[in-house]
Design an enzyme around this catalytic site. Structure first.
Site, PDB file in Angstrom:
ATOM      1  N   ARG A 277       0.819  -1.229   0.000  1.00 22.45           N
ATOM      2  CA  ARG A 277       0.000   0.000   0.000  1.00 22.45           C
ATOM      3  C   ARG A 277       0.838   1.257   0.000  1.00 22.45           C
ATOM      4  NH1 ARG A 277      -2.634  -3.192   3.708  1.00 22.45           N
ATOM      5  NH2 ARG A 277      -4.477  -4.184   2.823  1.00 22.45           N
TER       6      ARG A 277
ATOM      7  N   LYS B  82       2.396  11.403 -11.184  1.00 21.62           N
ATOM      8  CA  LYS B  82       1.514  10.542 -11.981  1.00 21.62           C
ATOM      9  C   LYS B  82       2.277   9.289 -12.339  1.00 21.62           C
ATOM     10  CE  LYS B  82      -1.679  13.506 -14.522  1.00 21.62           C
ATOM     11  NZ  LYS B  82      -2.119  13.852 -15.892  1.00 21.62           N
TER      12      LYS B  82
ATOM     13  N   GLU C 133       8.699  18.438 -24.947  1.00 19.15           N
ATOM     14  CA  GLU C 133       8.049  18.756 -23.655  1.00 19.15           C
ATOM     15  C   GLU C 133       8.668  20.027 -23.039  1.00 19.15           C
ATOM     16  OE1 GLU C 133       5.382  17.048 -22.755  1.00 19.15           O
ATOM     17  OE2 GLU C 133       5.609  14.933 -23.302  1.00 19.15           O
TER      18      GLU C 133
ATOM     19  N   LYS D  36       6.442  23.053 -14.152  1.00 22.11           N
ATOM     20  CA  LYS D  36       5.580  21.910 -13.837  1.00 22.11           C
ATOM     21  C   LYS D  36       5.228  21.894 -12.353  1.00 22.11           C
ATOM     22  CE  LYS D  36       4.374  17.184 -14.519  1.00 22.11           C
ATOM     23  NZ  LYS D  36       4.551  15.937 -15.252  1.00 22.11           N
TER      24      LYS D  36
ATOM     25  N   GLU E 286      -5.233  17.058 -11.066  1.00 22.69           N
ATOM     26  CA  GLU E 286      -5.830  17.443 -12.342  1.00 22.69           C
ATOM     27  C   GLU E 286      -7.339  17.660 -12.286  1.00 22.69           C
ATOM     28  OE1 GLU E 286      -3.911  15.682 -15.725  1.00 22.69           O
ATOM     29  OE2 GLU E 286      -5.640  16.102 -16.997  1.00 22.69           O
TER      30      GLU E 286
ATOM     31  N   ARG F 139      -4.021  21.780 -14.168  1.00 22.47           N
ATOM     32  CA  ARG F 139      -2.983  20.819 -14.560  1.00 22.47           C
ATOM     33  C   ARG F 139      -3.191  20.346 -15.998  1.00 22.47           C
ATOM     34  NH1 ARG F 139       0.010  16.019 -11.035  1.00 22.47           N
ATOM     35  NH2 ARG F 139       1.268  15.282 -12.765  1.00 22.47           N
TER      36      ARG F 139
ATOM     37  N   ASN G 251      -1.339  19.298 -20.857  1.00 17.03           N
ATOM     38  CA  ASN G 251      -1.709  18.400 -21.952  1.00 17.03           C
ATOM     39  C   ASN G 251      -1.734  19.089 -23.309  1.00 17.03           C
ATOM     40  OD1 ASN G 251      -2.046  16.262 -20.169  1.00 17.03           O
ATOM     41  ND2 ASN G 251      -4.144  16.863 -19.726  1.00 17.03           N
TER      42      ASN G 251
ATOM     43  N   HIS H 189      -1.362  17.114 -26.400  1.00 13.45           N
ATOM     44  CA  HIS H 189      -1.466  15.698 -26.035  1.00 13.45           C
ATOM     45  C   HIS H 189      -2.770  15.040 -26.472  1.00 13.45           C
ATOM     46  CE1 HIS H 189       2.155  16.506 -23.817  1.00 13.45           C
ATOM     47  NE2 HIS H 189       2.216  15.278 -23.343  1.00 13.45           N
TER      48      HIS H 189
ATOM     49  N   HIS I 184      -1.932  11.922 -28.403  1.00 10.65           N
ATOM     50  CA  HIS I 184      -2.284  10.567 -27.959  1.00 10.65           C
ATOM     51  C   HIS I 184      -3.054   9.812 -29.046  1.00 10.65           C
ATOM     52  CE1 HIS I 184      -1.865  11.437 -23.361  1.00 10.65           C
ATOM     53  NE2 HIS I 184      -0.723  11.134 -23.930  1.00 10.65           N
TER      54      HIS I 184
ATOM     55  N   HIS J 223       6.565   9.271 -28.070  1.00 13.26           N
ATOM     56  CA  HIS J 223       5.647  10.202 -27.408  1.00 13.26           C
ATOM     57  C   HIS J 223       5.942  11.678 -27.717  1.00 13.26           C
ATOM     58  CE1 HIS J 223       2.942  11.804 -24.393  1.00 13.26           C
ATOM     59  NE2 HIS J 223       3.947  12.487 -23.870  1.00 13.26           N
TER      60      HIS J 223
END
Ligand SMILES: NC(=O)c1ccc[n+]([C@@H]2O[C@H](COP(=O)([O-])OP(=O)(O)OC[C@H]3O[C@@H](n4cnc5c(N)ncnc54)[C@H](O)[C@@H]3O)[C@@H](O)[C@H]2O)c1
Ligand SMILES: [Zn+2]
Length: 376
Positions: free
Chosen positions: A123, A145, A187, A229, A239, A243, A247, A250, A254, A269
């Site tokens: 956990r 993330k 990026e 960032k 997010e 946030r 993207n 993106h 994506h 990417h």
């Protein structure tokens, strides 16, 4: 050696990012400052392991830590259920406990995978990010993330789990292939496009070349990217709002990655993000939000760096506008009905738009995927 520190302010989950050429040599000292740690498990990929594992593992062993390491195949396919199981079982087998430490030593793939395993084993284990690609140093290692991919889509299984420390040694990038350097740069320049015109202008005026060649602009670019960032993540860790600006490029990007089934030989990417950002600029222009000069300037810079900007540049094509739109709808950033996009009013001025009509997107994509490499 000069070391820059960028704090990430998240109440009980705050940590620092240390940035510098050669900062890896301080790993043992930095880790001892985190308090009681007995065991350290280094998760890496085979490419990074062959080049740099020695420089990390040997000093940690000398400092008295019980160090184990696992090197997985390099590449996006490693962000899988099977590798998550392998890493998790490795951590359990090596008896990592709450006080111990996992080190994610690699690019974004290893960071996402090892970070996620750290989030779920017992956990939650503490982990340190030691990013070895430009992309990971300016983006994926910061913000907590973590994820693996589902056969149905990218990053669909994951958790928010903040690292205890990030060490970005810019000397590690000296061995990075040019293609990955460029992809990471996408990026970097994204931060300029989305909210910092002066940063973009600094990059455009020549700092970008020094980032590639390894001059002091490299450290400065990593520092400013991490600052940007960290500021956004501190405002909106999970997010709910702002946030999403990260993207930029993106949503389109994506969809392109999905269209090539995440085949890195055709598209990585950062390349997808470069094409996606150029599309976000062009799309914003089509909506009358931004001048043609700004769109051209953004595009020209991406091209100067050697990044692809057109879907047509992707070997094997990307299918139809309809299939791309379908991928956009399935992207997790899309809420029911209308589509959410990050749009631009100018370089350095992005905003979130939540009411984009899918038909308008399809019409844009139809024209855009036919655009040939000579077109404007
Ligand atoms: N968690 C986040 O917030 C976040 C943000 C952006 C991207 N990502 C994820 O990051 C991943 C992409 O990251 P990436 O571009 O770092 O990919 P990657 O981890 O696959 O690394 C790219 C390639 O570079 C090699 N490599 C790494 N370090 C090297 C070095 N120092 N010298 C030589 N070769 C080296 C790797 O072995 C690999 O082949 C994607 O899965 C993406 O979804 C996550
Ligand atoms: Zn990205």
């Amino acid at each position: 050696m000069s070391v820059e520190t960028v704090p990430v302010d998240l109440a009980g989950r705050s940590y620092v990012i240390r940035i510098g050429r050669g900062v890896l040599a301080q790993a043992a000292d930095e880790i001892s400052a985190l308090g009681k740690v007995k065991r350290i498990a280094i998760i890496t990929d085979q490419t990074v392991s062959a080049l740099h594992l020695h420089a990390l593992a040997v000093p940690l062993k000398k400092a008295g830590y019980n160090v184990s390491s696992l090197a997985l195949p390099a590449g996006e396919r490693t962000k899988s259920w099977a590798c998550l199981e392998q890493v998790s079982e490795f951590l359990i087998e090596n008896r990592l406990e709450r006080n111990d430490l996992v080190i994610a030593f690699g690019g974004g793939v290893i960071g996402d995978l090892a970070g996620f395993a750290s989030a779920i084993v017992r956990r939650g284990l503490r982990y340190v990010q030691i990013p070895t690609t430009l992309l990971a140093q300016v983006d994926s290692s910061v913000g907590g993330k973590t994820a693996i991919n589902s056969p149905r889509g990218k990053n669909l299984i994951g958790a928010f789990h903040q690292p205890s420390l990030v060490l970005a040694d810019t000397a590690l990038l000296d061995t990075l292939p040019l293609r990955d350097m460029r992809a990471g740069y996408a990026e970097v320049v994204k931060y300029g496009f989305l909210g910092d015109r002066a940063f973009f202008e600094w990059l455009e005026a020549g700092a970008w070349q020094e980032i590639f060649s390894g001059g002091p602009a490299r450290e400065e670019a990593v520092r400013r990217s991490c600052l940007a960032k960290a500021a956004i993540v501190a405002r909106d860790e999970t997010e709910q709002g702002d946030r999403a600006l990260l993207n930029l490029g993106h949503t389109f990007g994506h969809a392109l990655e999905a269209a090539v089934q995440y085949d890195a030989a055709r598209l990585v990417h950062g390349e997808a993000v470069a094409i996606g950002m150029r599309q976000a600029f062009a799309f914003s222009h089509g909506l009358g939000l931004i001048s043609g000069q700004e769109v051209t300037r953004a595009r020209k810079h991406l091209e100067a760096v050697g990044l692809p900007v057109l879907p047509n540049a992707i070997p094997g094509g990307v299918g139809t506008a309809r299939s791309l739109l379908e991928a956009i709808r399935q992207d997790k950033k899309v809420s029911a009905g209308a589509l959410t996009f990050i749009l631009v009013k100018g370089i350095g001025e992005s905003f979130i738009s939540r009411d984009i009509d899918p038909d308008v997107v399809r019409a844009f994509l139809e024209k855009d995927i036919r655009r040939d490499t000579s077109g404007a």
